[in-house]
Scaffold this motif. Structure first.
Motif, mmCIF file in Angstrom:
data_model
loop_
_atom_site.group_PDB
_atom_site.id
_atom_site.type_symbol
_atom_site.label_atom_id
_atom_site.label_comp_id
_atom_site.label_asym_id
_atom_site.label_seq_id
_atom_site.Cartn_x
_atom_site.Cartn_y
_atom_site.Cartn_z
ATOM 1 N N GLY A 179 9.512 52.230 -53.025
ATOM 2 C CA GLY A 179 8.678 53.227 -52.742
ATOM 3 C C GLY A 179 7.890 53.866 -51.932
ATOM 4 O O GLY A 179 8.129 53.027 -50.617
ATOM 5 N N HIS A 180 8.200 55.636 -52.399
ATOM 6 C CA HIS A 180 7.526 55.766 -51.401
ATOM 7 C C HIS A 180 7.577 56.083 -50.866
ATOM 8 O O HIS A 180 9.810 56.639 -50.173
ATOM 9 C CB HIS A 180 6.464 55.538 -51.404
ATOM 10 N N GLY A 181 7.658 56.440 -48.690
ATOM 11 C CA GLY A 181 8.048 56.832 -47.370
ATOM 12 C C GLY A 181 8.009 58.099 -47.228
ATOM 13 O O GLY A 181 7.835 59.192 -47.983
ATOM 14 N N THR A 197 -0.161 50.485 -45.486
ATOM 15 C CA THR A 197 0.344 51.238 -46.089
ATOM 16 C C THR A 197 1.161 50.588 -47.400
ATOM 17 O O THR A 197 2.435 49.281 -47.064
ATOM 18 C CB THR A 197 1.289 52.807 -45.812
ATOM 19 N N GLU A 198 1.478 51.091 -48.725
ATOM 20 C CA GLU A 198 1.914 49.636 -49.872
ATOM 21 C C GLU A 198 3.829 50.565 -48.993
ATOM 22 O O GLU A 198 4.604 49.596 -49.172
ATOM 23 C CB GLU A 198 2.402 51.265 -50.949
ATOM 24 N N ALA A 199 3.961 52.414 -48.342
ATOM 25 C CA ALA A 199 5.092 52.567 -48.200
ATOM 26 C C ALA A 199 6.300 50.954 -47.028
ATOM 27 O O ALA A 199 6.575 50.761 -47.360
ATOM 28 C CB ALA A 199 5.708 53.486 -47.401
ATOM 29 N N LEU A 252 9.875 48.582 -55.681
ATOM 30 C CA LEU A 252 9.075 47.540 -54.886
ATOM 31 C C LEU A 252 7.847 48.840 -54.596
ATOM 32 O O LEU A 252 8.330 49.820 -53.631
ATOM 33 C CB LEU A 252 9.671 47.010 -53.815
ATOM 34 N N HIS A 253 6.879 48.293 -55.667
ATOM 35 C CA HIS A 253 5.474 48.832 -55.145
ATOM 36 C C HIS A 253 4.792 47.951 -55.156
ATOM 37 O O HIS A 253 4.623 46.898 -55.324
ATOM 38 C CB HIS A 253 5.846 50.211 -56.873
ATOM 39 N N THR A 254 3.680 48.420 -54.949
ATOM 40 C CA THR A 254 2.489 47.505 -54.958
ATOM 41 C C THR A 254 1.240 48.572 -55.800
ATOM 42 O O THR A 254 1.503 50.223 -55.004
ATOM 43 C CB THR A 254 1.304 47.630 -53.097
ATOM 44 N N ASP A 255 0.579 47.861 -55.728
ATOM 45 C CA ASP A 255 -0.904 49.343 -56.958
ATOM 46 C C ASP A 255 -1.269 49.362 -55.850
ATOM 47 O O ASP A 255 -2.551 48.448 -54.797
ATOM 48 C CB ASP A 255 -0.713 47.878 -58.407
ATOM 49 N N VAL A 319 14.421 48.074 -63.343
ATOM 50 C CA VAL A 319 12.902 47.521 -63.241
ATOM 51 C C VAL A 319 11.921 48.516 -62.111
ATOM 52 O O VAL A 319 12.857 48.333 -61.118
ATOM 53 C CB VAL A 319 12.359 46.497 -62.988
ATOM 54 N N ARG A 320 11.321 48.540 -62.546
ATOM 55 C CA ARG A 320 9.771 48.529 -61.158
ATOM 56 C C ARG A 320 8.578 47.584 -60.931
ATOM 57 O O ARG A 320 8.577 47.348 -61.928
ATOM 58 C CB ARG A 320 8.929 49.798 -61.678
ATOM 59 N N VAL A 321 8.248 46.881 -60.134
ATOM 60 C CA VAL A 321 7.845 45.829 -59.996
ATOM 61 C C VAL A 321 6.461 46.131 -58.820
ATOM 62 O O VAL A 321 6.531 46.527 -57.369
ATOM 63 C CB VAL A 321 8.020 44.898 -58.893
HETATM 64 ZN ZN LIG Z 1 3.816 53.406 -55.860
#
Ligand SMILES: [Zn+2]
Length: 384
Positions: A179-181, A197-199, A252-255, A319-321
């Motif tokens: 995700g993101h970037g 960072t999540e990205a 893939l993401h983190t919250d 899916v998105r995790v």
């Molecule tokens: Zn995200």
């Protein structure tokens, strides 16, 4: 575009209020984004599975624009190159799906598959099969639609296709979406002298997963590199997966949350509030969620149905995790450990593998030794 928000006035607000009034979410039209409008926007966002922030950004605007069309209000047809999009198209697709016609998915876009399904329906009820949906076709749908509601033949067909393709991973295509970037780092947490960072974290997870899946004979494509210049919109990420004919899509993401006590993992699949869901997406989400919880001990924040662009527009199980909260000191301490990230990756590999086992041959969560997959691939190659 800058989101339209409480306190704004003008023609765009007039449009928004008109649509919300038409949907019975707001008492009267007007040109001011007042508190009642904000409540109505939140209610609308909730009903569409959008994040309910009460502001109208690009995604909410598109959903509002599509929502103004009720089925039967206009003639629907396959327009090239700008296909018709709207809530009426989605209702038509859902009705056709319930009747067992193959429209691909209820993505609210009147594309060539929808047109073909309409033509097939028309042929079967004795109408001219022109693939467009006008008053006569609507009449036939109304008369026949009610008799066959209840089953979900298309979704069952979808899982049959997966079952019949056999349990092997060799030759599958998996698209992994970090995700993101680019200009959008996602969740950012300063942690002493360090800045997580999540990205960056999800790209690291994605490349580890790429390595493990490739070793098991899977064709893998990432939607972005480690440091892209811009942030690819979700619509383009979905389109990429579709154009590659992917078998599985994993985002893939983190919250993140203002409250550092929020923690855990959650997985999302396509679905709407009226109970339409992708059976295969739901199954993949369940496998991903259970494997991660079993192998990492992250808190189980369950699986959820969402109508996000990314999940709605992808044609394969998707899916998105959200794998842990970067804002939780406890989750973060684990996520920054590469050995912990490898455990997440092993859970994802096991979930993808189980996706291709026939349901009756499925194995208990946490039981697949993913390091053995390479040996299985080698043995299979020797047999052939
Ligand atoms: Zn995200």
């Amino acid at each position: 575009m800058r989101p339209i928000r409480p306190g704004d006035r003008g023609p765009a607000v007039t449009e928004i209020r008109a649509v919300l009034t038409g949907l019975d979410l707001l008492a009267a039209p007007g040109d001011e984004f007042d508190a009642a409008t904000e409540r109505a926007v939140r209610a609308f966002q909730q009903s569409r599975g959008l994040s309910a922030d009460g502001r109208v950004g690009a995604e909410t605007w598109r959903a509002l624009d599509a929502a103004r069309w009720r089925l039967g209000a206009r003639t629907l047809y396959h327009a090239v190159p700008d296909p018709l999009i709207g809530e009426d198209v989605r209702s038509l697709q859902e009705r056709l799906l319930e009747m067992g016609y193959d429209v691909g998915g209820a993505d609210a876009v009147y594309g060539v598959r929808t047109s073909r399904a309409v033509a097939q329906f028309q042929r079967e009820v004795g109408l001219k099969p022109d693939g467009s949906c006008g008053p006569y076709t609507m009449g036939a749908l109304r008369r026949l639609g009610r008799k066959v509601v209840g089953g979900r033949p298309q979704w069952l067909r979808e899982s049959d296709a997966i079952r019949q393709s056999g349990p092997t991973l060799v030759g599958r295509t998996v698209v992994i979406d970090p995700g993101h970037g680019g200009t959008d780092p996602g969740v950012v947490v300063p942690d002493g002298t360090l800045r997580w960072t999540e990205a960056d974290l999800v790209h690291d997870l994605a490349s580890r997963l790429e390595g493990r899946l490739a070793a098991a004979g899977v064709r893998v494509q990432l939607t972005r590199g480690p440091a892209p210049r811009t942030c690819l919109p979700d619509i383009d990420r979905a389109e990429l997966a579709n154009s590659l004919g992917a078998d599985v899509f994993i985002s893939l993401h983190t919250d993140g949350h203002a409250n550092p006590a929020a923690d855990g993992v959650a997985t999302y699949h396509y679905g709407t509030d009226n109970g339409v869901t992708s059976a295969t997406g739901e199954r993949l989400a369940g496998l991903v969620q259970r494997e991660i919880v079993a192998r990492t001990g992250l808190r189980d924040c369950r699986t959820h149905a969402k109508a996000w662009d990314l999940l709605r527009l992808t044609r394969m199980p998707a899916v998105r995790v959200e794998v842990g909260y970067l804002t939780s000191p406890q989750d973060r301490a684990r996520l920054v450990d590469p050995r912990f990230r490898d455990r997440i990756v092993e859970a994802l590999v096991a979930a993808v593998q189980r996706m291709f086992f026939p349901v009756e041959r499925d194995v208990p969560t946490g039981s697949i030794d993913v390091s053995a997959l390479r040996a299985v691939v080698a043995a299979g190659a020797a047999r052939d």
